[in-house]
Design a protein around this motif. Sequence first.
Motif, short mmCIF file in Angstrom:
data_model
loop_
_atom_site.label_atom_id
_atom_site.label_comp_id
_atom_site.label_asym_id
_atom_site.label_seq_id
_atom_site.Cartn_x
_atom_site.Cartn_y
_atom_site.Cartn_z
N PHE A 146 0.83 -1.19 0.00
CA PHE A 146 0.00 0.00 0.00
C PHE A 146 0.87 1.25 0.00
O PHE A 146 0.59 2.22 -0.71
CB PHE A 146 -0.94 -0.01 1.20
CG PHE A 146 -1.85 1.19 1.27
CD1 PHE A 146 -2.94 1.28 0.42
CD2 PHE A 146 -1.60 2.21 2.17
CE1 PHE A 146 -3.77 2.39 0.47
CE2 PHE A 146 -2.43 3.31 2.24
CZ PHE A 146 -3.51 3.41 1.38
N GLN A 147 1.93 1.22 0.80
CA GLN A 147 2.88 2.35 0.84
C GLN A 147 3.51 2.58 -0.52
O GLN A 147 3.68 3.71 -0.96
CB GLN A 147 3.96 2.06 1.89
CG GLN A 147 4.97 3.16 2.08
CD GLN A 147 4.47 4.26 2.99
OE1 GLN A 147 3.49 4.09 3.69
NE2 GLN A 147 5.14 5.38 2.97
N PHE A 148 3.85 1.50 -1.21
CA PHE A 148 4.43 1.61 -2.55
C PHE A 148 3.44 2.26 -3.51
O PHE A 148 3.83 3.09 -4.33
CB PHE A 148 4.85 0.23 -3.06
CG PHE A 148 5.25 0.24 -4.51
CD1 PHE A 148 6.44 0.83 -4.91
CD2 PHE A 148 4.44 -0.33 -5.47
CE1 PHE A 148 6.81 0.85 -6.24
CE2 PHE A 148 4.80 -0.33 -6.81
CZ PHE A 148 5.99 0.27 -7.19
N ARG A 149 2.17 1.88 -3.41
CA ARG A 149 1.16 2.49 -4.28
C ARG A 149 1.03 3.99 -4.02
O ARG A 149 0.75 4.76 -4.94
CB ARG A 149 -0.19 1.82 -4.09
CG ARG A 149 -0.25 0.44 -4.71
CD ARG A 149 -1.62 -0.15 -4.62
NE ARG A 149 -2.58 0.69 -5.28
CZ ARG A 149 -3.89 0.69 -5.00
NH1 ARG A 149 -4.37 -0.10 -4.07
NH2 ARG A 149 -4.71 1.48 -5.66
N GLN A 150 1.22 4.41 -2.78
CA GLN A 150 1.07 5.81 -2.42
C GLN A 150 2.30 6.64 -2.82
O GLN A 150 2.15 7.76 -3.29
CB GLN A 150 0.82 5.95 -0.91
CG GLN A 150 -0.45 5.30 -0.43
CD GLN A 150 -1.68 5.95 -1.02
OE1 GLN A 150 -1.76 7.17 -1.13
NE2 GLN A 150 -2.65 5.14 -1.41
N THR A 151 3.50 6.08 -2.58
CA THR A 151 4.72 6.86 -2.76
C THR A 151 5.55 6.46 -3.97
O THR A 151 6.34 7.26 -4.47
CB THR A 151 5.63 6.75 -1.52
OG1 THR A 151 6.04 5.39 -1.37
CG2 THR A 151 4.91 7.22 -0.27
N GLY A 152 5.42 5.22 -4.42
CA GLY A 152 6.22 4.76 -5.54
C GLY A 152 7.64 4.37 -5.17
O GLY A 152 8.48 4.18 -6.05
N GLU A 153 7.93 4.25 -3.87
CA GLU A 153 9.28 3.88 -3.42
C GLU A 153 9.54 2.40 -3.69
O GLU A 153 8.77 1.54 -3.33
CB GLU A 153 9.43 4.15 -1.93
CG GLU A 153 9.37 5.60 -1.55
CD GLU A 153 9.50 5.80 -0.06
OE1 GLU A 153 9.81 4.83 0.66
OE2 GLU A 153 9.26 6.92 0.40
N VAL A 154 10.66 2.14 -4.34
CA VAL A 154 11.02 0.77 -4.69
C VAL A 154 11.33 -0.04 -3.43
O VAL A 154 11.04 -1.24 -3.36
CB VAL A 154 12.21 0.75 -5.67
CG1 VAL A 154 12.62 -0.67 -6.01
CG2 VAL A 154 11.87 1.52 -6.93
N GLY A 155 11.88 0.59 -2.41
CA GLY A 155 12.19 -0.09 -1.16
C GLY A 155 10.94 -0.66 -0.50
O GLY A 155 10.96 -1.77 0.04
N ALA A 156 9.86 0.08 -0.56
CA ALA A 156 8.60 -0.40 0.01
C ALA A 156 8.09 -1.61 -0.77
O ALA A 156 7.57 -2.57 -0.19
CB ALA A 156 7.55 0.71 0.00
N LEU A 157 8.25 -1.59 -2.08
CA LEU A 157 7.84 -2.73 -2.90
C LEU A 157 8.65 -3.97 -2.54
O LEU A 157 8.10 -5.06 -2.36
CB LEU A 157 8.00 -2.41 -4.38
CG LEU A 157 7.70 -3.55 -5.36
CD1 LEU A 157 6.24 -3.96 -5.26
CD2 LEU A 157 8.07 -3.15 -6.76
N LEU A 158 9.96 -3.80 -2.42
CA LEU A 158 10.82 -4.93 -2.09
C LEU A 158 10.49 -5.50 -0.71
O LEU A 158 10.39 -6.72 -0.53
CB LEU A 158 12.29 -4.53 -2.15
CG LEU A 158 12.85 -4.24 -3.54
CD1 LEU A 158 14.27 -3.72 -3.45
CD2 LEU A 158 12.78 -5.47 -4.41
N LEU A 159 10.31 -4.62 0.26
CA LEU A 159 9.95 -5.08 1.61
C LEU A 159 8.60 -5.79 1.61
O LEU A 159 8.43 -6.82 2.27
CB LEU A 159 9.91 -3.91 2.58
CG LEU A 159 11.23 -3.44 3.17
CD1 LEU A 159 11.01 -2.19 4.00
CD2 LEU A 159 11.86 -4.52 4.00
N GLY A 160 7.65 -5.26 0.88
CA GLY A 160 6.33 -5.88 0.81
C GLY A 160 6.37 -7.26 0.19
O GLY A 160 5.79 -8.21 0.74
#
Length: 68
Positions: free
Chosen positions: A27-41
Amino acid sequence: MSLRTIHLIFILIVIVSAEMFGARELFQFRQTGEVGALLLGVLSLLGGLGLCVYAYYFVRKMDSADIH
């Protein structure tokens, strides 16, 4: 309460926590677009899935060893 039961409860709590954290990070990745959030998710969701497999094999092994 047996050690097996405590172990299973702990595994279930960790699985739920990993899946919730993974969903939050996606969800954080969808909001901010941060690749780190995608990887962690993704890693968290895969870790939760791996723990599900571990829990399945743990139960099977304890049943075959006749440990309750």
